[in-house]
Design a protein around this motif. Structure first.
Motif, PDB file in Angstrom:
ATOM      1  N   GLU A  38      93.131  43.214 103.230  1.00  0.00           N
ATOM      2  CA  GLU A  38      93.433  41.861 103.665  1.00  0.00           C
ATOM      3  C   GLU A  38      94.885  41.419 103.901  1.00  0.00           C
ATOM      4  O   GLU A  38      95.455  40.537 104.655  1.00  0.00           O
ATOM      5  CB  GLU A  38      92.868  41.004 102.315  1.00  0.00           C
ATOM      6  CG  GLU A  38      91.406  41.028 102.071  1.00  0.00           C
ATOM      7  CD  GLU A  38      90.775  40.366 103.632  1.00  0.00           C
ATOM      8  OE1 GLU A  38      91.170  39.211 103.940  1.00  0.00           O
ATOM      9  OE2 GLU A  38      89.794  40.792 104.078  1.00  0.00           O
ATOM     10  N   LYS A  87      96.876  43.726 105.222  1.00  0.00           N
ATOM     11  CA  LYS A  87      97.103  44.078 106.757  1.00  0.00           C
ATOM     12  C   LYS A  87      96.771  42.995 107.668  1.00  0.00           C
ATOM     13  O   LYS A  87      97.469  42.860 108.658  1.00  0.00           O
ATOM     14  CB  LYS A  87      96.561  45.430 106.926  1.00  0.00           C
ATOM     15  CG  LYS A  87      97.397  46.562 106.304  1.00  0.00           C
ATOM     16  CD  LYS A  87      96.741  48.117 106.851  1.00  0.00           C
ATOM     17  CE  LYS A  87      95.425  48.191 106.197  1.00  0.00           C
ATOM     18  NZ  LYS A  87      94.779  49.372 106.563  1.00  0.00           N
ATOM     19  N   LYS A  88      95.601  42.435 107.528  1.00  0.00           N
ATOM     20  CA  LYS A  88      95.148  41.337 108.529  1.00  0.00           C
ATOM     21  C   LYS A  88      95.935  40.180 108.391  1.00  0.00           C
ATOM     22  O   LYS A  88      96.364  39.574 109.425  1.00  0.00           O
ATOM     23  CB  LYS A  88      93.854  40.679 107.678  1.00  0.00           C
ATOM     24  CG  LYS A  88      93.427  39.523 108.649  1.00  0.00           C
ATOM     25  CD  LYS A  88      91.918  39.279 108.221  1.00  0.00           C
ATOM     26  CE  LYS A  88      91.434  38.287 108.873  1.00  0.00           C
ATOM     27  NZ  LYS A  88      89.912  37.778 108.359  1.00  0.00           N
ATOM     28  N   ALA A  89      96.602  39.735 107.027  1.00  0.00           N
ATOM     29  CA  ALA A  89      97.394  38.564 106.928  1.00  0.00           C
ATOM     30  C   ALA A  89      98.898  39.022 107.551  1.00  0.00           C
ATOM     31  O   ALA A  89      99.545  38.048 108.538  1.00  0.00           O
ATOM     32  CB  ALA A  89      97.938  38.356 105.388  1.00  0.00           C
ATOM     33  N   GLY A  99      99.075  41.076 110.034  1.00  0.00           N
ATOM     34  CA  GLY A  99      98.894  40.753 111.721  1.00  0.00           C
ATOM     35  C   GLY A  99      99.025  39.519 112.101  1.00  0.00           C
ATOM     36  O   GLY A  99      99.398  39.359 113.291  1.00  0.00           O
ATOM     37  N   ASP A 100      98.284  38.739 111.383  1.00  0.00           N
ATOM     38  CA  ASP A 100      98.205  36.921 111.659  1.00  0.00           C
ATOM     39  C   ASP A 100      99.995  36.605 111.808  1.00  0.00           C
ATOM     40  O   ASP A 100     100.216  35.997 112.961  1.00  0.00           O
ATOM     41  CB  ASP A 100      97.661  36.458 111.044  1.00  0.00           C
ATOM     42  CG  ASP A 100      97.702  34.888 111.405  1.00  0.00           C
ATOM     43  OD1 ASP A 100      96.868  34.632 112.368  1.00  0.00           O
ATOM     44  OD2 ASP A 100      98.080  33.788 110.396  1.00  0.00           O
ATOM     45  N   ARG A 142      97.374  36.498 118.935  1.00  0.00           N
ATOM     46  CA  ARG A 142      97.066  37.013 117.258  1.00  0.00           C
ATOM     47  C   ARG A 142      95.963  37.831 116.988  1.00  0.00           C
ATOM     48  O   ARG A 142      96.183  38.703 116.054  1.00  0.00           O
ATOM     49  CB  ARG A 142      96.949  35.607 116.792  1.00  0.00           C
ATOM     50  CG  ARG A 142      98.239  34.815 116.413  1.00  0.00           C
ATOM     51  CD  ARG A 142      98.390  33.705 115.305  1.00  0.00           C
ATOM     52  NE  ARG A 142      96.990  32.982 115.357  1.00  0.00           N
ATOM     53  CZ  ARG A 142      97.187  31.781 116.070  1.00  0.00           C
ATOM     54  NH1 ARG A 142      98.042  31.267 116.738  1.00  0.00           N
ATOM     55  NH2 ARG A 142      96.183  31.115 116.145  1.00  0.00           N
ATOM     56  N   LYS A 143      95.011  37.586 117.720  1.00  0.00           N
ATOM     57  CA  LYS A 143      93.798  38.688 117.390  1.00  0.00           C
ATOM     58  C   LYS A 143      94.055  39.885 117.722  1.00  0.00           C
ATOM     59  O   LYS A 143      93.652  41.065 117.164  1.00  0.00           O
ATOM     60  CB  LYS A 143      92.531  38.096 118.255  1.00  0.00           C
ATOM     61  CG  LYS A 143      91.994  36.817 117.737  1.00  0.00           C
ATOM     62  CD  LYS A 143      90.731  36.270 118.588  1.00  0.00           C
ATOM     63  CE  LYS A 143      90.091  35.074 117.871  1.00  0.00           C
ATOM     64  NZ  LYS A 143      88.900  34.535 118.923  1.00  0.00           N
ATOM     65  N   ILE A 203      96.162  41.414 115.023  1.00  0.00           N
ATOM     66  CA  ILE A 203      95.186  41.584 113.636  1.00  0.00           C
ATOM     67  C   ILE A 203      94.434  42.736 113.836  1.00  0.00           C
ATOM     68  O   ILE A 203      94.541  43.571 112.882  1.00  0.00           O
ATOM     69  CB  ILE A 203      94.341  40.598 113.523  1.00  0.00           C
ATOM     70  CG1 ILE A 203      95.452  39.105 113.056  1.00  0.00           C
ATOM     71  CG2 ILE A 203      93.360  40.815 112.326  1.00  0.00           C
ATOM     72  CD1 ILE A 203      94.637  37.733 113.090  1.00  0.00           C
ATOM     73  N   ARG A 204      93.838  42.915 114.840  1.00  0.00           N
ATOM     74  CA  ARG A 204      92.837  44.236 115.289  1.00  0.00           C
ATOM     75  C   ARG A 204      94.008  45.608 115.196  1.00  0.00           C
ATOM     76  O   ARG A 204      93.510  46.524 114.392  1.00  0.00           O
ATOM     77  CB  ARG A 204      92.472  44.261 116.282  1.00  0.00           C
ATOM     78  CG  ARG A 204      91.254  43.301 116.658  1.00  0.00           C
ATOM     79  CD  ARG A 204      90.298  43.701 117.820  1.00  0.00           C
ATOM     80  NE  ARG A 204      91.104  43.338 119.206  1.00  0.00           N
ATOM     81  CZ  ARG A 204      91.235  42.295 119.597  1.00  0.00           C
ATOM     82  NH1 ARG A 204      90.625  41.337 119.254  1.00  0.00           N
ATOM     83  NH2 ARG A 204      92.001  42.184 121.028  1.00  0.00           N
ATOM     84  N   PHE A 254      96.829  45.922 113.395  1.00  0.00           N
ATOM     85  CA  PHE A 254      97.276  46.215 112.095  1.00  0.00           C
ATOM     86  C   PHE A 254      95.998  46.675 111.096  1.00  0.00           C
ATOM     87  O   PHE A 254      96.344  47.469 110.116  1.00  0.00           O
ATOM     88  CB  PHE A 254      97.850  44.740 111.528  1.00  0.00           C
ATOM     89  CG  PHE A 254      99.165  44.498 111.671  1.00  0.00           C
ATOM     90  CD1 PHE A 254     100.267  44.642 110.796  1.00  0.00           C
ATOM     91  CD2 PHE A 254      99.580  44.402 112.954  1.00  0.00           C
ATOM     92  CE1 PHE A 254     101.693  44.380 110.985  1.00  0.00           C
ATOM     93  CE2 PHE A 254     100.982  44.228 113.344  1.00  0.00           C
ATOM     94  CZ  PHE A 254     102.077  43.960 112.275  1.00  0.00           C
ATOM     95  N   GLN A 255      95.106  45.934 111.461  1.00  0.00           N
ATOM     96  CA  GLN A 255      93.745  46.483 110.417  1.00  0.00           C
ATOM     97  C   GLN A 255      93.419  47.989 110.821  1.00  0.00           C
ATOM     98  O   GLN A 255      92.803  48.439 109.998  1.00  0.00           O
ATOM     99  CB  GLN A 255      92.634  45.524 110.624  1.00  0.00           C
ATOM    100  CG  GLN A 255      92.806  44.132 110.046  1.00  0.00           C
ATOM    101  CD  GLN A 255      91.714  43.272 110.208  1.00  0.00           C
ATOM    102  OE1 GLN A 255      91.057  42.961 111.142  1.00  0.00           O
ATOM    103  NE2 GLN A 255      91.138  42.602 109.234  1.00  0.00           N
TER     104      GLN A 255
END
Length: 773
Positions: A566, A568-570, A572-573, A648-649, A652-653, A655-656
């Motif tokens: 989570e 990493k997702k944040a 990435g955003d 952004r997407k 996020i991908r 980073f995740q």
């Protein structure tokens, strides 16, 4: 309830009755001066008493009489007398032809074919002469694709630009088509071919229309082009790329000219295979590709390299470029407007007529861009002037060293070939935008590292912090390569002389390198930036600890890992948001497209710096997206509609998919600390490569944080400062860090295949000089 049942039954009855004419588009003719035809018409009216009847034959005869004698001026009495003379006592009810439209359940009384055509085309004269109209009546035109093609077909029919029209489309009308296709909601889910054929029949029941309801296929392409007479012109408006190619190849064999109109910027393609039988299809845009494999390609990403040269990514309108970026995020498909489709239909019909009449013999691609032809007067461009300093000459370097007392000769004499070996490895260091901000000068047994001021100062190089990180990485490579070559190095930073002079080095032979230095030095040539998505692998905490300990051997360095999904997702955003900010900031955008990126192989070879688009490990789709944002106007519009969420997407991908995200920090934001941070980053990068990991620097967020918190002249707007501040607070919370810490190097750590292509480096002759001994 009873009433509802009655209504339901009535609706079902109407639906059942209308279904029998669902695919009907051919009208029925009754010439009732023939007794058999008269009987058939009577039976029809008895069988279907609800049929609507329209009899305006008298009005049509008035137009006919006037057209036959245009010099005579009539009043109401004389025109009726002229009609009676023309009829020669024939019964007006039986004159001409009665046309029944089954799908409308309407019966219309009109002039018969020759007179009908004469009257209907009378207003064409003399924009189209009678001789030309007669010639066009002999021509056959085929139209593939009935979105834009609907407007083309109807315009051709209205103008009667041909005698036969063959139309092909496999699709039915959707509600979304009604933003650009002139039709009624009652036609939704009806075949597009049927809709167009009906509209033409209602306009001119004598114009021959042949429908290919399955679209164009390998099985019917020959029939479409040649059955019952070869086409005189093929108009391509289909979306299927393989059909575009196969239809053109067949047309080329048969010497049929091809015309295509793209609604964006009214792009016109003319291919005169009738006049140029050896002309390459699609102007040669796809000659370098094996088109036979296109059908076997499954994904859009595989097909993009074939489609892009034809659509002309660089020549799309700004709004279309912005819209293309938004496809599959805020919109589902390519946009088209009724205005563009309508005038595109008119222009295509006009060009068709000129081709068929031999008045236009040219081939090529043309643009009839209304936004360029008719627009408000634009202000002069506010292009941002790029101020760059000149690279110091060798004479200037020697004078600088002498004037600043940096030139003692305490070092051992080292052969120039060894110095070149060291510099080749130093030059393999990473640099922001691959700007390679170093210049090395060897003089009086001392190697000097200077900043190449002509290469620095980009928007994302505030106060040279990005360049200092790169120079620190180059120093680390130099030290490791020297150690591996048996050289002991006495060196020091020269902070009092920054940014011009960075460090100096003196060497002594006979040094025995430790195994770690050798191992790290062995990775210098293979280390590279990798932007791929990471492969799913189990986290190895021992590896992370080893990399942390190694990075922190540099004084003041702290390395933190972030491994929670989570988080990493944040992160990435946050990264994607700053990527967008970079695109939407004019100076940063200009730097990105012209100073950092290299869009062709020629640009790469000429500049010997920057990042080639072919080195980015991006999918074909993403590469197209990157090319689209080259257009400043497209970026401005994208910002206006709050677009760009795809960036952004993507972040996020990425980073995740990473094993971990690392952040190197130092206690304060001094130039010296950014140099140290660069050394630590390179050391851990080489060690990560040795362990089989890939690294992707993602420093845009921390650079924007620096600009807000530390840059001497902050040029950010109030809104952007506020936005960055909010992002920074989230960032600090994720890494649990305090204010005023220097966030030097943010990166993704992951396992993936190595990148196939690497960024270019300047030849050593441009980065190393030798002074007087």
């Amino acid at each position: 309830m009873h009433l509802n049942n009655e209504i339901s039954k009535s609706i079902k009855d109407f639906i059942t009755r209308s279904q029998q004419y669902r695919d009907s588009y051919t009208p029925v003719f009754y010439r009732i001066n023939n007794p058999e035809e008269e009987t058939k018409l009577k039976n029809l009216l008895i069988e279907k008493p609800f049929i609507q009847v329209f009899d305006t034959i008298n009005n049509q005869l008035k137009d006919l009489v006037k057209g036959l004698n245009p010099s005579v001026i009539h009043n109401e009495t004389t025109i009726n007398e002229a009609i009676n003379r023309y009829l020669q006592n024939k019964e007006i009810l039986k004159y001409g032809v009665w046309v029944y439209y089954p799908w409308l359940e309407k019966l219309v009384h009109i002039l018969d074919e020759e007179e009908y055509i004469l009257v209907r085309t009378n207003r064409n004269k003399h924009k189209i002469t009678q001789e030309e109209q007669d010639l066009l009546r002999q021509k056959k035109i085929g139209v593939i694709g009935l979105s834009v093609g609907q407007s083309v077909s109807l315009t051709l029919a209205i103008e009667r630009g041909c005698g036969e029209l063959r139309i092909a489309d496999f699709d039915v009308l959707d509600l979304t088509n009604l933003n650009r296709i002139r039709s009624g909601v009652q036609n939704v889910d009806l075949k597009k071919t049927v809709i167009v054929a009906r509209e033409i029949a209602e306009l001119d029941p004598f114009l021959k229309v042949t429908c290919f309801d399955d679209g164009i296929t390998e099985a019917n392409i020959d029939r479409f082009l040649s059955e019952n007479g070869q086409l005189d012109l093929l108009i391509d408006e289909c979306d299927s790329f393989d059909i575009k190619i196969s239809a053109r190849k067949k047309a080329k064999e048969l010497k049929i000219p091809v015309l295509m109109e793209g609604s964006d910027r009214c792009t016109i393609d003319i291919e005169r295979f009738d006049l140029e039988p050896d002309r390459p299809v699609l102007h040669g845009f796809v000659d370098h590709m094996d088109m036979s494999v296109y059908k076997s390609l499954k994904t859009m990403d595989e097909r993009i390299p074939y489609i892009a040269p034809v659509t002309g990514i660089e020549t799309l309108s700004p709004r279309m470029k912005a819209s293309a970026i938004e496809i599959m995020t805020t919109i589902s498909t390519w946009p088209q407007l009724a205005s563009a489709v309508t005038y595109g239909g008119g222009i295509t019909a006009d060009i068709s007529r000129k081709i068929l009449l031999g008045e236009l013999n040219i081939s090529g691609r043309f643009f009839i861009d209304m936004d360029e032809l008719i627009s408000d007067k634009k202000n002069e461009s506010t292009k941002i002037e790029e101020v760059t300093e000149q690279k110091m000459t060798v004479t200037e370097i020697e004078a600088y060293i002498h004037n600043n007392n940096l030139g003692d000769d305490n070092g051992e004499i080292i052969d120039e070939s060894i110095i070149e070996t060291l510099i080749k490895s130093a030059s393999k260091a990473p640099s922001g935008g691959n700007n390679q901000p170093w210049h090395w000068h060897y003089q009086n047994n001392t190697l000097h590292l200077l900043m190449d001021r002509s290469a620095v100062g980009a928007y994302l190089d505030p106060d040279y912090i990005s360049s200092y990180i790169s120079l620190g990485a180059a120093i680390e490579n130099l030290l490791l390569e020297a150690s591996a070559n048996g050289l002991e190095v006495k060196w020091k930073f020269t902070p009092e002389h920054l940014p011009n002079h960075v460090a100096l080095f003196r060497f002594k032979t006979g040094y025995n390198a430790d195994e770690l230095d050798k191992k790290l030095a062995a990775q210098i040539n293979s280390r590279h930036t990798n932007r791929k998505h990471g492969l799913p692998v189990e986290l190895n905490n021992d590896d992370l600890l080893q990399l942390k300990n190694l990075a922190e051997t540099i004084e003041g360095v702290n390395l933190q890992w972030l491994i929670d999904d989570e988080q990493k997702k944040a992160l990435g955003d946050i990264s994607g948001s700053t990527d967008l900010l970079r695109i939407f900031t004019p100076k940063a955008h200009q730097d990105f497209i012209s100073r950092e990126m290299r869009w062709t192989q020629e640009e790469i070879e000429n500049s010997e710096d920057g990042i080639g688009i072919n080195t980015l490990d991006m999918s074909n789709n993403d590469q197209i997206g990157l090319r689209l944002i080259k257009d400043e106007r497209a970026v401005t519009f994208l910002n206006k509609i709050n677009g760009g969420s795809a960036f952004r997407k993507t972040a996020i991908r990425q980073f995740q998919s990473s094993t971990s995200i690392g952040l190197i920090t130092l206690p304060d934001a001094s130039s010296l600390n950014y140099l140290k941070g660069g050394m630590a980053a390179e050391k851990l990068w080489l060690a990560a490569a040795d362990l089989g990991y890939q690294i992707h620097p993602v420093n845009v967020p921390v650079i924007f944080f620096y600009k807000q918190n530390f840059q001497k002249e902050n040029d950010l707007s109030l809104a952007n400062n506020r936005h960055i501040s909010e992002l920074h607070e989230k960032f600090k919370e994720l890494f649990n860090i305090t204010n005023n810490i220097a966030e030097v190097f943010l990166f993704r750590l992951f396992k993936a295949d190595k990148s196939e292509r690497r960024t270019i480096r300047k030849p050593i002759i441009k980065t190393l000089s030798f002074g007087n001994k």
